[in-house]
Design a protein around this motif. Structure first.
Motif, PDB file in Angstrom:
ATOM      1  N   LEU A  70     -59.142 -43.051  90.660  1.00  0.00           N
ATOM      2  CA  LEU A  70     -57.842 -43.723  90.760  1.00  0.00           C
ATOM      3  C   LEU A  70     -56.879 -42.924  91.643  1.00  0.00           C
ATOM      4  O   LEU A  70     -56.163 -43.501  92.462  1.00  0.00           O
ATOM      5  N   ILE A  73     -57.783 -43.495  95.214  1.00  0.00           N
ATOM      6  CA  ILE A  73     -57.286 -44.791  95.689  1.00  0.00           C
ATOM      7  C   ILE A  73     -55.774 -44.706  95.899  1.00  0.00           C
ATOM      8  O   ILE A  73     -55.243 -45.205  96.901  1.00  0.00           O
ATOM      9  N   GLY A 116     -42.163 -50.313  96.533  1.00  0.00           N
ATOM     10  CA  GLY A 116     -41.698 -49.149  95.794  1.00  0.00           C
ATOM     11  C   GLY A 116     -40.332 -48.670  96.246  1.00  0.00           C
ATOM     12  O   GLY A 116     -39.572 -49.382  96.896  1.00  0.00           O
ATOM     13  N   GLN A 117     -40.046 -47.441  95.879  1.00  0.00           N
ATOM     14  CA  GLN A 117     -38.751 -46.860  96.207  1.00  0.00           C
ATOM     15  C   GLN A 117     -38.962 -45.652  97.096  1.00  0.00           C
ATOM     16  O   GLN A 117     -39.993 -44.982  96.992  1.00  0.00           O
ATOM     17  N   ARG A 128     -30.518 -36.215  95.814  1.00  0.00           N
ATOM     18  CA  ARG A 128     -31.471 -37.224  96.274  1.00  0.00           C
ATOM     19  C   ARG A 128     -30.863 -38.610  96.120  1.00  0.00           C
ATOM     20  O   ARG A 128     -30.088 -38.850  95.204  1.00  0.00           O
ATOM     21  N   MET A 130     -31.831 -42.807  96.114  1.00  0.00           N
ATOM     22  CA  MET A 130     -32.967 -43.727  96.027  1.00  0.00           C
ATOM     23  C   MET A 130     -32.662 -44.992  96.806  1.00  0.00           C
ATOM     24  O   MET A 130     -31.533 -45.475  96.821  1.00  0.00           O
ATOM     25  N   ASP A 132     -34.473 -48.855  97.222  1.00  0.00           N
ATOM     26  CA  ASP A 132     -35.546 -49.744  96.799  1.00  0.00           C
ATOM     27  C   ASP A 132     -36.038 -50.543  97.999  1.00  0.00           C
ATOM     28  O   ASP A 132     -35.274 -51.271  98.617  1.00  0.00           O
ATOM     29  N   GLU A 134     -38.047 -52.961  98.018  1.00  0.00           N
ATOM     30  CA  GLU A 134     -38.269 -54.390  97.763  1.00  0.00           C
ATOM     31  C   GLU A 134     -37.014 -55.190  98.101  1.00  0.00           C
ATOM     32  O   GLU A 134     -37.055 -56.412  98.176  1.00  0.00           O
ATOM     33  N   PRO A 164     -48.119 -45.692  94.919  1.00  0.00           N
ATOM     34  CA  PRO A 164     -47.955 -46.696  93.883  1.00  0.00           C
ATOM     35  C   PRO A 164     -47.800 -46.146  92.470  1.00  0.00           C
ATOM     36  O   PRO A 164     -47.226 -46.805  91.641  1.00  0.00           O
ATOM     37  N   LEU A 165     -48.347 -44.971  92.170  1.00  0.00           N
ATOM     38  CA  LEU A 165     -48.354 -44.554  90.772  1.00  0.00           C
ATOM     39  C   LEU A 165     -47.560 -43.288  90.543  1.00  0.00           C
ATOM     40  O   LEU A 165     -47.541 -42.765  89.444  1.00  0.00           O
TER      41      LEU A 165
ATOM     42  N   ALA B   3     -31.962 -40.005  91.341  1.00  0.00           N
ATOM     43  CA  ALA B   3     -33.370 -40.336  91.255  1.00  0.00           C
ATOM     44  C   ALA B   3     -33.959 -40.312  89.853  1.00  0.00           C
ATOM     45  O   ALA B   3     -34.553 -41.277  89.437  1.00  0.00           O
ATOM     46  N   ARG B 106     -36.984 -40.204  84.335  1.00  0.00           N
ATOM     47  CA  ARG B 106     -38.255 -40.591  84.913  1.00  0.00           C
ATOM     48  C   ARG B 106     -39.346 -39.576  84.564  1.00  0.00           C
ATOM     49  O   ARG B 106     -40.479 -39.926  84.297  1.00  0.00           O
ATOM     50  N   LEU B 144     -51.589 -48.217  82.647  1.00  0.00           N
ATOM     51  CA  LEU B 144     -51.485 -48.106  84.108  1.00  0.00           C
ATOM     52  C   LEU B 144     -50.514 -49.139  84.666  1.00  0.00           C
ATOM     53  O   LEU B 144     -49.765 -48.863  85.597  1.00  0.00           O
ATOM     54  N   LEU B 147     -47.116 -47.833  84.175  1.00  0.00           N
ATOM     55  CA  LEU B 147     -46.809 -46.788  85.158  1.00  0.00           C
ATOM     56  C   LEU B 147     -46.502 -47.411  86.517  1.00  0.00           C
ATOM     57  O   LEU B 147     -45.552 -47.016  87.202  1.00  0.00           O
ATOM     58  N   PHE B 148     -47.295 -48.417  86.887  1.00  0.00           N
ATOM     59  CA  PHE B 148     -47.080 -49.073  88.166  1.00  0.00           C
ATOM     60  C   PHE B 148     -45.725 -49.787  88.169  1.00  0.00           C
ATOM     61  O   PHE B 148     -44.989 -49.734  89.152  1.00  0.00           O
ATOM     62  N   HIS B 151     -42.807 -47.764  88.975  1.00  0.00           N
ATOM     63  CA  HIS B 151     -42.611 -47.437  90.383  1.00  0.00           C
ATOM     64  C   HIS B 151     -42.236 -48.647  91.222  1.00  0.00           C
ATOM     65  O   HIS B 151     -42.064 -48.535  92.422  1.00  0.00           O
ATOM     66  N   ASN B 152     -42.174 -49.799  90.603  1.00  0.00           N
ATOM     67  CA  ASN B 152     -41.775 -51.015  91.304  1.00  0.00           C
ATOM     68  C   ASN B 152     -40.725 -51.733  90.489  1.00  0.00           C
ATOM     69  O   ASN B 152     -40.946 -52.819  89.991  1.00  0.00           O
ATOM     70  N   PRO B 153     -39.582 -51.094  90.292  1.00  0.00           N
ATOM     71  CA  PRO B 153     -38.620 -51.639  89.337  1.00  0.00           C
ATOM     72  C   PRO B 153     -38.149 -53.043  89.679  1.00  0.00           C
ATOM     73  O   PRO B 153     -37.805 -53.803  88.805  1.00  0.00           O
ATOM     74  N   SER B 154     -38.163 -53.399  90.958  1.00  0.00           N
ATOM     75  CA  SER B 154     -37.588 -54.702  91.273  1.00  0.00           C
ATOM     76  C   SER B 154     -38.633 -55.727  91.701  1.00  0.00           C
ATOM     77  O   SER B 154     -38.284 -56.797  92.163  1.00  0.00           O
ATOM     78  N   ALA B 155     -39.929 -55.391  91.550  1.00  0.00           N
ATOM     79  CA  ALA B 155     -40.958 -56.346  91.950  1.00  0.00           C
ATOM     80  C   ALA B 155     -41.225 -57.329  90.822  1.00  0.00           C
ATOM     81  O   ALA B 155     -41.002 -57.033  89.654  1.00  0.00           O
ATOM     82  N   PHE B 159     -46.686 -59.801  91.132  1.00  0.00           N
ATOM     83  CA  PHE B 159     -47.033 -58.757  92.094  1.00  0.00           C
ATOM     84  C   PHE B 159     -47.518 -57.508  91.375  1.00  0.00           C
ATOM     85  O   PHE B 159     -48.538 -56.918  91.737  1.00  0.00           O
ATOM     86  N   LYS B 163     -51.269 -56.228  91.884  1.00  0.00           N
ATOM     87  CA  LYS B 163     -51.446 -54.992  92.640  1.00  0.00           C
ATOM     88  C   LYS B 163     -52.054 -53.892  91.766  1.00  0.00           C
ATOM     89  O   LYS B 163     -52.921 -53.141  92.228  1.00  0.00           O
ATOM     90  N   LEU B 167     -55.673 -51.982  92.339  1.00  0.00           N
ATOM     91  CA  LEU B 167     -55.871 -50.524  92.340  1.00  0.00           C
ATOM     92  C   LEU B 167     -57.025 -50.141  91.422  1.00  0.00           C
ATOM     93  O   LEU B 167     -57.886 -49.343  91.783  1.00  0.00           O
TER      94      LEU B 167
END
Lengths: 319, 674
Positions: A70, A73, A116-117, A128, A130, A132, A134, A164-165, B3, B106, B144, B147-148, B151-155, B159, B163, B167
């Motif tokens: 994983l 990937i 992602g961000q 820092r 951030m 986004d 998206e 992604p993770l 962050a 986070r 998982l 966790l994903f 990292h994609n708070p606004s998706a 999706f 996605k 993975l």
């Protein structure tokens, strides 16, 4: 030791990623490595692997192997996400010392949507920000605090993405090559317009229509309220006193020598404040800074020229 | 916007991970302390309240630290008698639930993720069934996904689902390849043992103490025969010999263990002289954390790999060189007709005639008189068996406790008991008569699940007697004469039809349903396949795979194989990540524009080729009727506005313009199909 390392790495970065107003991310400028979380993840996977072989447990073994696959990937996905991303930074507007300057960075995708961000910060800075990816509008204003006047080269911008993770960190240090002009800080203080010695006799013609006051200087508690420049107060400016004189010199030079009782920096601050005030009032003014003489004029371009001259006065880094 | 911080109320991912921990703690119910479970539930309730906004003050850091201190003290005091692994699981779960209450950064989120994976993995040490594995896999996928999501708070949900699934699916083939081909490493060090679960077997038998034999339905091992199945009554699976008797309990002889250690160091294995027909089979054992193994009668390893992993003791007992921590498969051949010669007569005699100095006086007296009547060893053995057959002994799983002089109590007062009572009494009698004898514990019988596989469950545990008569070890099972059905039809059968078991045995009554029986067997078969090929996939199986792939194993071929695996992994990654073969995606408005233009092209028999929309319009506007020309101009302008002007949300307008173009086409050429 740390400083030496830093300068060495900056030198290496400069040769690898020369300044450019816009950068497209590719294998040439992306750094990729497991982040802190990724390192913990790897340590955990190793622990699970040891447990698996010591207990001879196939399910645990498979789990640890899956976790390894994983992260592999994730490594490629992370690279693929940021590769091709186009980052452009626009010219920064000059600011007065002590104010924040904002570097506007626009991010564009190549042919695939970004996910992602991302984290944007100045190289070596702790703060820092951030963004986004998206979001519809991929625009970020990165604040740069200023302290002293003159030209400043903006440091590199560090952009980090752990999509992604969060296991793998992709980052880059981009130099957009922009220079920031910082005017002296403004200091409110009364200053006299030195009389304009007309040399070619053209000067006086423009006098008609100028205000009938002589100068503005900060209002202090106890002074008469009738002389306060209310128009300006209403606009949200500082409280100012209108000073009237018998002999109205409505145009003239601001001269650094006229404030010679102050040290150079303070004098420049005072001149700076006066230029801003006069420019806002629409008055005509010139500037004398030792050898540098800017003839009186009006308008924003003239204001910029004068302020720039103040910013660069006695500075070796004048460009 | 800084962050590392997460919003508290309404944070989807925090809620999801707390629900994950709730389900995880519930699923570990048997392994964790009740108070740890309560703490987890509390943490989940706190998160739910925070999420819904019912309550919007995070618990204070000081308060949670105090709670952590209390929980730590509680853990220390309640973990006296618990093994290391369970303490660790409790500790991790406790820490995670406290962290959940404070979760606001986070970083905390990632810590929880790591703990969650670790706890899921520890679950595999306790439970390995197929169902449990599926549950854990589902939990892992959810984790998982969380966790994903973080990292994609606004998706959008779709999706994130797709996605994260992609993975995982991409990682799966690589993981499978590693699993099958990566060389297996033997254990590096001895792990703290999990307390061995309830089994039918122990290395110490104390018949008098046991008032109620634990009946566990768990599988002990499966045996798959390549030859015909032996009959039920002759399936005596030996596991260990108990050669030391202290008047109450039978256990392994210290002398024997000491000799075994020395012989193993000298690599002097025992090779029994076998004769007669062989029964060949493969045994897959469940983990026992012990070295004992199961085989019928006199058995020898039947494959090179088994020969290396197994040790033949001088007491005709097979054992593993490493404790069995996971399912373990080995091939053996049994020779039931072999006469077992004493491997070392002096040692066997010395060990197996030992009796405690005093105790059980009635038995001593009785054996003395019986021995005088039957001076021949064979006659004496027959007389003993007759005594059990004729004197009104009964078989029961719930005998009364016999604490003082247990053999006397059993032989002359109670006269009820189960296999251990009979085996213990008979061996003791043999020894008192000067005949070397020992108790053998193991399993008897087993349930066939298909034509060649037998499942042996914990409730099949049994004990019997071996006596050394005329230089040969002979097997006696006094239980057969007392309760023949136990041996002939198996424990399950005997238990179901004995009165005292009615309504008590979990299998009771249910088996009468044919459908249930069918599913039970199906389930047993699936379990067997799972155990054999997933949990029991070991070095030998791996070598078999290599052999099947490569023919024979040589260094060159192995290196080619490992290179091939690298190449395959690289190929997979290339396939995933090099997108050149993929069609470039076009957006909705482009698609709509192109189909409309296609209709016009067909109608007028013209080609756009690679003209831009504007060029296309300019080029052909003369041949279009005025209405169409107008509509196309409008469409072209709108398209340009979106494409170059950066107008978004323009798909609606494009659609509208396209409709106008179609209308114009239809009105001018009514018969065309647009």
């Amino acid at each position: 030791m740390k400083a030496a390392f830093e300068s060495l790495s900056l030198k290496w970065l400069a040769s690898r990623m020369p300044p450019e107003p816009s950068h497209r991310l590719s294998h040439g400028n992306i750094f990729i490595f497991p982040g802190v979380f990724g390192v913990f993840y790897l340590v955990m996977t190793l622990c699970l692997f040891l447990l698996a072989i010591n207990y001879q447990n196939n399910l645990l073994l498979f789990l640890s192997q899956f976790l390894i696959s994983l992260i592999l990937i994730a490594l490629f996905s992370a690279y693929k996400n940021v590769a091709g991303m186009l980052l452009t930074a626009y010219e920064v507007k000059p600011v007065f010392a002590g104010e924040n300057s904002y570097l506007e960075i626009r991010i564009e995708e190549n042919d695939k949507p970004l996910h992602g961000q991302i984290e944007i910060k100045w190289y070596g800075d702790k703060n820092r920000h951030m963004l986004d990816l998206e979001m519809e509008k991929k625009l970020h204003h990165l604040p740069f605090p200023t302290a002293s006047r003159g030209f400043h080269r903006l440091p590199r911008v560090t952009v980090t993405c752990s999509w992604p993770l969060g296991l793998i960190k992709c980052w880059t240090h981009l130099d957009f090559g922009h220079k920031l002009l910082v005017y002296p800080a403004q200091k409110a203080e009364q200053i006299l317009l030195a009389e304009w010695h007309s040399e070619n006799g053209k000067g006086r013609k423009n006098q008609s229509g100028t205000d009938d006051f002589y100068a503005l200087y900060p209002w202090q508690a106890g002074e008469s309220l009738s002389r306060v420049a209310w128009k300006r107060v209403a606009k949200g400016d500082d409280w100012l006193n209108k000073v009237f004189t018998e002999q109205q010199a409505t145009s003239g030079y601001l001269d650094i020598d006229s404030v010679s009782n102050l040290d150079t920096e303070t004098a420049l601050s005072v001149l700076c404040w006066q230029i801003v005030q006069l420019s806002a009032a629409g008055s005509e003014y010139g500037l004398k800074l030792g050898n540098v003489i800017i003839p009186p004029s009006v308008g924003p371009a003239h204001r910029s020229t004068c302020l720039k001259a103040l910013a660069l006065y006695q500075r070796g880094d004048a460009l | 916007m800084m962050a590392p911080s997460l919003p508290v109320a309404g944070n989807r991912d925090s809620l999801l991970i707390s629900l994950f921990f709730l389900v995880l703690s519930l699923s570990l119910f048997g392994q964790i302390h009740l108070w740890v479970l309560l703490l987890c539930i509390c943490a989940a309730v706190v998160r739910i309240c925070l999420y819904s906004g019912l309550y919007n003050h995070m618990p204070g850091r000081r308060m949670v630290n105090l709670l952590a201190l209390l929980a730590g003290v509680a853990l220390v005091t309640t973990s006296n008698n618990v093994d290391f692994l369970r303490v660790m699981v409790n500790l991790l779960l406790m820490a995670s639930s406290l962290k959940l209450m404070l979760l606001s950064k986070r970083r905390d989120f990632f810590q929880l993720f790591i703990c969650g994976i670790f706890l899921l993995a520890c679950g595999f040490i306790f439970y390995q069934s197929l169902g449990r594995t599926l549950f854990c896999a589902a939990m892992f996928i959810v984790l998982l996904f969380i966790l994903f999501s973080a990292h994609n708070p606004s998706a959008g949900f779709a999706f994130r689902r797709n996605k994260s699934a992609i993975l995982m699916l991409q990682a799966l083939p690589i993981a499978l390849m590693l699993f099958v081909f990566m060389p297996r490493i033997p254990p590096l060090w001895k792990m703290p043992e999990g307390k061995s679960t309830e089994t039918g077997l122990t290395d110490k038998i104390t018949p008098g103490d046991i008032a109620n034999l634990a009946q566990s339905e768990d599988l002990a091992f499966s045996a798959t025969f390549t030859t015909a199945l032996p009959a039920q009554q002759s399936r005596y699976w030996r596991a260990m010999t108990l050669e030391y008797f202290d008047g109450k309990s039978w256990s392994a002889s210290e002398t024997r263990l000491y000799a075994q250690v020395q012989l193993q160091q000298m690599r002097r294995e025992f090779y029994p002289a076998v004769s007669g027909e062989a029964l060949r089979y493969e045994v897959v054992t469940e983990p026992t954390q012990k070295t004992w193994l199961y085989a019928l009668d006199t058995a020898v390893p039947d494959s090179a790999a088994s020969g290396q992993a197994l040790w033949q003791g001088w007491n005709y007992q097979l054992s593993a060189l490493q404790p069995v921590y996971s399912r373990f498969a080995y091939q053996v051949a049994s020779y039931p007709q072999t006469q077992r010669v004493s491997s070392n007569l002096a040692l066997d005699k010395a060990i197996n005639t030992q009796v405690p100095e005093r105790g059980n006086p009635q038995t001593r007296e009785w054996v003395n008189s019986l021995r005088q009547q039957h001076p021949w060893d064979n006659d004496f053995a027959v007389a003993l068996m007759d005594y059990f057959a004729d004197e009104g002994f009964e078989y029961t799983l719930t005998p009364p406790a016999m604490l003082v002089d247990p053999v006397d109590r059993f032989m002359f007062d109670a006269k009820v008991g189960f296999c251990a009572h009979y085996a213990s009494a008979m061996s003791y009698a043999f020894r008192l008569a000067g005949i070397p004898a020992r108790v053998v514990s193991g399993y008897q019988g087993g349930t066939p699940i298909n034509d060649n596989t037998i499942n042996v469950y914990q409730y099949d545990a049994h004990a019997w007697v071996e006596a050394l008569i005329d230089g040969y070890w002979r097997t006696f099972d006094p239980t057969t004469v007392v309760a023949p059905s136990r041996i002939l039809e198996g424990f399950e059968h005997a238990a179901r039809f004995s009165n005292e078991m009615q309504g008590e045995h979990p299998l009771n009554g249910i088996n009468q349903w044919q459908v249930f029986e069918y599913f039970r067997i199906l389930n047993a078969r699936m379990d067997y396949l799972w155990n054999r090929w997933v949990l029991g996939f070991d070095n030998n199986d791996q070598t078999d795979v290599f052999k099947r792939l490569l023919g024979d194993i040589s260094t060159l071929k192995m290196s080619i194989l490992s290179f091939g695996l690298f190449a395959l992994t690289a190929l997979l990654l290339t396939l995933y990540f090099v997108p050149s073969w993929r069609r470039k995606a076009i957006s909705k408005h482009q698609k709509r524009y192109l189909t409309t233009i296609e209709s016009i092209e067909k109608q007028f028999n013209i080609r756009r080729d690679n003209r831009s929309p504007r060029q296309f319009y300019e080029h052909y506007k003369a041949i279009f009727p005025p209405r169409l020309s107008q509509a196309l101009l409008a469409l072209t302008q709108e398209y340009e506005a979106i494409e170059y002007g950066g107008h978004s949300q323009g798909v609606e307008k494009i659609n509208q313009r396209c409709r106008l173009v179609y209308q114009a086409l239809r009105d001018t050429y009514p018969r065309s199909r647009c």
